[in-house]
Design a protein around this motif. Structure first.
Motif, PDB file in Angstrom:
ATOM      1  N   ILE A  18       0.840  -1.191   0.000  1.00  9.85           N
ATOM      2  CA  ILE A  18       0.000   0.000   0.000  1.00  9.85           C
ATOM      3  C   ILE A  18       0.879   1.247   0.000  1.00  9.85           C
ATOM      4  O   ILE A  18       1.812   1.351   0.785  1.00  9.85           O
ATOM      5  N   ARG A  19       0.581   2.147  -0.859  1.00  2.83           N
ATOM      6  CA  ARG A  19       1.354   3.377  -0.970  1.00  2.83           C
ATOM      7  C   ARG A  19       1.089   4.277   0.223  1.00  2.83           C
ATOM      8  O   ARG A  19      -0.056   4.634   0.490  1.00  2.83           O
ATOM      9  N   GLY A  20       2.131   4.621   0.959  1.00  3.79           N
ATOM     10  CA  GLY A  20       1.983   5.464   2.136  1.00  3.79           C
ATOM     11  C   GLY A  20       2.465   6.881   1.869  1.00  3.79           C
ATOM     12  O   GLY A  20       3.176   7.150   0.902  1.00  3.79           O
ATOM     13  N   ARG A  21       2.095   7.790   2.748  1.00  5.15           N
ATOM     14  CA  ARG A  21       2.448   9.196   2.562  1.00  5.15           C
ATOM     15  C   ARG A  21       3.944   9.434   2.751  1.00  5.15           C
ATOM     16  O   ARG A  21       4.486  10.413   2.247  1.00  5.15           O
ATOM     17  N   ASN A  22       4.640   8.540   3.489  1.00  4.69           N
ATOM     18  CA  ASN A  22       6.077   8.695   3.701  1.00  4.69           C
ATOM     19  C   ASN A  22       6.892   7.795   2.780  1.00  4.69           C
ATOM     20  O   ASN A  22       8.093   7.661   2.954  1.00  4.69           O
ATOM     21  N   ASP A  23       6.211   7.161   1.834  1.00  6.97           N
ATOM     22  CA  ASP A  23       6.875   6.216   0.946  1.00  6.97           C
ATOM     23  C   ASP A  23       7.523   6.980  -0.206  1.00  6.97           C
ATOM     24  O   ASP A  23       7.020   6.978  -1.337  1.00  6.97           O
ATOM     25  N   LYS A  24       8.639   7.655   0.070  1.00  5.57           N
ATOM     26  CA  LYS A  24       9.300   8.457  -0.946  1.00  5.57           C
ATOM     27  C   LYS A  24      10.797   8.508  -0.678  1.00  5.57           C
ATOM     28  O   LYS A  24      11.265   8.183   0.418  1.00  5.57           O
ATOM     29  N   LEU A  25      11.531   8.891  -1.707  1.00  6.76           N
ATOM     30  CA  LEU A  25      12.970   9.067  -1.612  1.00  6.76           C
ATOM     31  C   LEU A  25      13.328  10.470  -2.078  1.00  6.76           C
ATOM     32  O   LEU A  25      12.746  10.958  -3.061  1.00  6.76           O
ATOM     33  N   ILE A  26      14.241  11.088  -1.382  1.00  3.65           N
ATOM     34  CA  ILE A  26      14.753  12.377  -1.804  1.00  3.65           C
ATOM     35  C   ILE A  26      16.262  12.255  -1.946  1.00  3.65           C
ATOM     36  O   ILE A  26      16.960  11.923  -0.989  1.00  3.65           O
ATOM     37  N   LEU A  27      16.764  12.493  -3.144  1.00  9.44           N
ATOM     38  CA  LEU A  27      18.188  12.398  -3.430  1.00  9.44           C
ATOM     39  C   LEU A  27      18.740  13.791  -3.644  1.00  9.44           C
ATOM     40  O   LEU A  27      18.119  14.618  -4.333  1.00  9.44           O
ATOM     41  N   GLY A  28      19.907  14.046  -3.057  1.00 11.45           N
ATOM     42  CA  GLY A  28      20.519  15.360  -3.197  1.00 11.45           C
ATOM     43  C   GLY A  28      22.021  15.255  -3.259  1.00 11.45           C
ATOM     44  O   GLY A  28      22.607  14.180  -3.053  1.00 11.45           O
ATOM     45  N   CYS A  29      22.664  16.352  -3.557  1.00 10.91           N
ATOM     46  CA  CYS A  29      24.117  16.405  -3.638  1.00 10.91           C
ATOM     47  C   CYS A  29      24.711  16.287  -2.236  1.00 10.91           C
ATOM     48  O   CYS A  29      24.170  16.807  -1.262  1.00 10.91           O
ATOM     49  N   ASP A  30      25.849  15.571  -2.129  1.00 12.82           N
ATOM     50  CA  ASP A  30      26.470  15.434  -0.811  1.00 12.82           C
ATOM     51  C   ASP A  30      27.115  16.730  -0.338  1.00 12.82           C
ATOM     52  O   ASP A  30      27.602  16.810   0.787  1.00 12.82           O
ATOM     53  N   LYS A  31      27.112  17.764  -1.176  1.00 16.26           N
ATOM     54  CA  LYS A  31      27.584  19.078  -0.753  1.00 16.26           C
ATOM     55  C   LYS A  31      26.426  19.995  -0.366  1.00 16.26           C
ATOM     56  O   LYS A  31      26.620  21.184  -0.138  1.00 16.26           O
ATOM     57  N   GLY A  32      25.218  19.423  -0.315  1.00 20.10           N
ATOM     58  CA  GLY A  32      24.064  20.215   0.061  1.00 20.10           C
ATOM     59  C   GLY A  32      24.017  20.485   1.549  1.00 20.10           C
ATOM     60  O   GLY A  32      24.603  19.758   2.356  1.00 20.10           O
ATOM     61  N   GLY A  33      23.316  21.532   1.933  1.00 24.70           N
ATOM     62  CA  GLY A  33      23.212  21.885   3.342  1.00 24.70           C
ATOM     63  C   GLY A  33      24.409  22.664   3.826  1.00 24.70           C
ATOM     64  O   GLY A  33      25.345  22.963   3.081  1.00 24.70           O
ATOM     65  N   LYS A  34      24.393  22.986   5.099  1.00 23.64           N
ATOM     66  CA  LYS A  34      25.483  23.712   5.723  1.00 23.64           C
ATOM     67  C   LYS A  34      26.060  22.902   6.871  1.00 23.64           C
ATOM     68  O   LYS A  34      25.352  22.160   7.536  1.00 23.64           O
ATOM     69  N   TYR A  35      27.356  23.062   7.101  1.00 26.95           N
ATOM     70  CA  TYR A  35      28.047  22.321   8.156  1.00 26.95           C
ATOM     71  C   TYR A  35      27.657  22.860   9.524  1.00 26.95           C
ATOM     72  O   TYR A  35      27.688  24.068   9.761  1.00 26.95           O
ATOM     73  N   ASP A  36      27.269  21.963  10.424  1.00 24.49           N
ATOM     74  CA  ASP A  36      26.893  22.329  11.787  1.00 24.49           C
ATOM     75  C   ASP A  36      28.075  22.043  12.709  1.00 24.49           C
ATOM     76  O   ASP A  36      28.325  20.900  13.071  1.00 24.49           O
ATOM     77  N   SER A  37      28.824  23.072  13.064  1.00 25.41           N
ATOM     78  CA  SER A  37      30.016  22.892  13.893  1.00 25.41           C
ATOM     79  C   SER A  37      29.677  22.475  15.310  1.00 25.41           C
ATOM     80  O   SER A  37      30.545  21.972  16.033  1.00 25.41           O
TER      81      SER A  37
END
Length: 244
Positions: free
Chosen positions: A14-33
Motif C-alpha cells: 500500500i502506498r503510504g504518505r512517507n513512501d518516498k525518496l529524496i536524493l541530493g548532492c552530498d555538498k548540500g546543506g550547511k556544516y553544523d560545527s
C-alpha cells in the motif's frame, strides 16, 4: 549523490504518505560545527540539487521529479578521495589496526596499503580518521584525562597531578616521566634542556618538555608536564616534581 530523505517500505504494497525518496548532492546543506568537538573544514556549500522519487499510484513503478537540477559548484575531475569511494575494506581496516598498534606512521600505512593493492585510493586523511575512531573505542566511557591517567598507570609511568585551589576537582597541572628516563637522569643530571610549547594541542595548554644530555652528547626525554599557565607557580610545581 547522497540520500537525504526517509522512506517507509510498506510490506503490504500500500502506498503510504512517507513512501518516498529524496536524493541530493552530498555538498548540500550547511556544516553544523556544534555537532563536532574539533575544528575542521567542510565540503558543504549548500548545493540546491535535489530529486524526489515516489511510487506511482497504480504501483507500476516510480514517479521521479527533479526539484532542482543544477549544482552550484563544479564537478570534480576525478572520483579519487571521494568519501563514497575512499572507504576502507574489511582487509584494509584490519591492516590499519595492526599497523597502528605497531606504531607505524600513517604515511607508511598508506604506502603499505598501496603495495598490497595498487588500485587503492586510501589516503592519509582516511587513515587518521580510522585511528581516531580506534582511540575513541579504546577510551570507552572514560574522559580524555581519565584515559591519559589510565595509560600512564598501565605503562608504569611515574606521574603527579594537582587540582585547582578553588576546591573543585579540575586538574590544573600534570607531570609524568618514564622509569627508564628517571634512571638516565640519575646517571646524567648535569645538563637539562627545557622548552615549553603552547597553543599546539586541543586544550591550548602549555606543554613543558624536559630533556637531558648524556656523556656522548645524546639527548633523552626526561619528563613532560601539562600546565595551566606559564606562571612562576606552575614552573615551581613542575620542577619540584622533577627533583623528586
Amino acid at each position: 549523490m547522497a540520500y537525504l530523505g526517509d522512506t517507509s517500505q510498506m510490506l503490504n504494497g500500500i502506498r503510504g504518505r512517507n513512501d518516498k525518496l529524496i536524493l541530493g548532492c552530498d555538498k548540500g546543506g550547511k556544516y553544523d560545527s556544534s555537532e563536532s568537538s574539533t575544528t575542521s573544514a567542510s565540503k558543504k556549500c549548500n548545493c540546491p540539487f535535489k530529486i524526489r522519487a515516489a511510487p506511482s499510484t497504480d504501483g507500476s513503478g516510480w514517479k521521479v521529479q527533479v526539484i532542482h537540477g543544477v549544482h552550484n559548484h563544479g564537478l570534480p575531475d576525478q572520483y579519487h578521495g571521494h568519501p563514497r569511494k575512499a572507504r576502507l575494506t574489511a582487509d584494509e581496516n584490519k591492516r590499519v589496526q595492526d599497523l597502528t598498534k605497531r606504531k607505524v606512521a600513517p604515511r607508511h600505512i598508506v604506502l603499505d596499503l598501496k603495495d598490497q593493492n595498487p588500485e587503492s585510493v586510501v589516503d592519509a586523511t582516511l587513515v587518521y580518521r580510522k585511528r581516531h575512531m580506534m582511540q575513541i573505542q579504546e577510551r570507552g566511557s572514560r574522559t580524555e584525562l581519565q584515559h591519559l591517567l589510565q595509560l600512564l598507570d598501565d605503562a608504569k609511568y611515574v606521574s603527579w597531578n594537582r587540582r585547582k585551589d578553588d576546591g573543585s576537582d579540575v586538574l590544573s597541572d600534570i607531570f609524568w616521566a618514564h622509569p627508564d628516563s628517571i634512571k638516565l637522569l640519575n646517571l646524567f643530571p648535569i645538563v637539562l634542556v627545557m622548552d615549553c610549547t603552547y597553543k599546539t594541542n586541543k586544550y591550548r595548554q602549555p606543554l613543558l618538555e624536559i630533556a637531558g644530555i648524556t656523556s656522548t652528547n645524546m639527548t633523552f626525554a626526561v619528563g613532560f608536564a601539562y600546565m595551566e599557565s606559564e606562571k612562576t607557580d606552575n614552573y615551581h610545581w613542575a620542577l619540584g616534581k622533577l627533583k623528586q
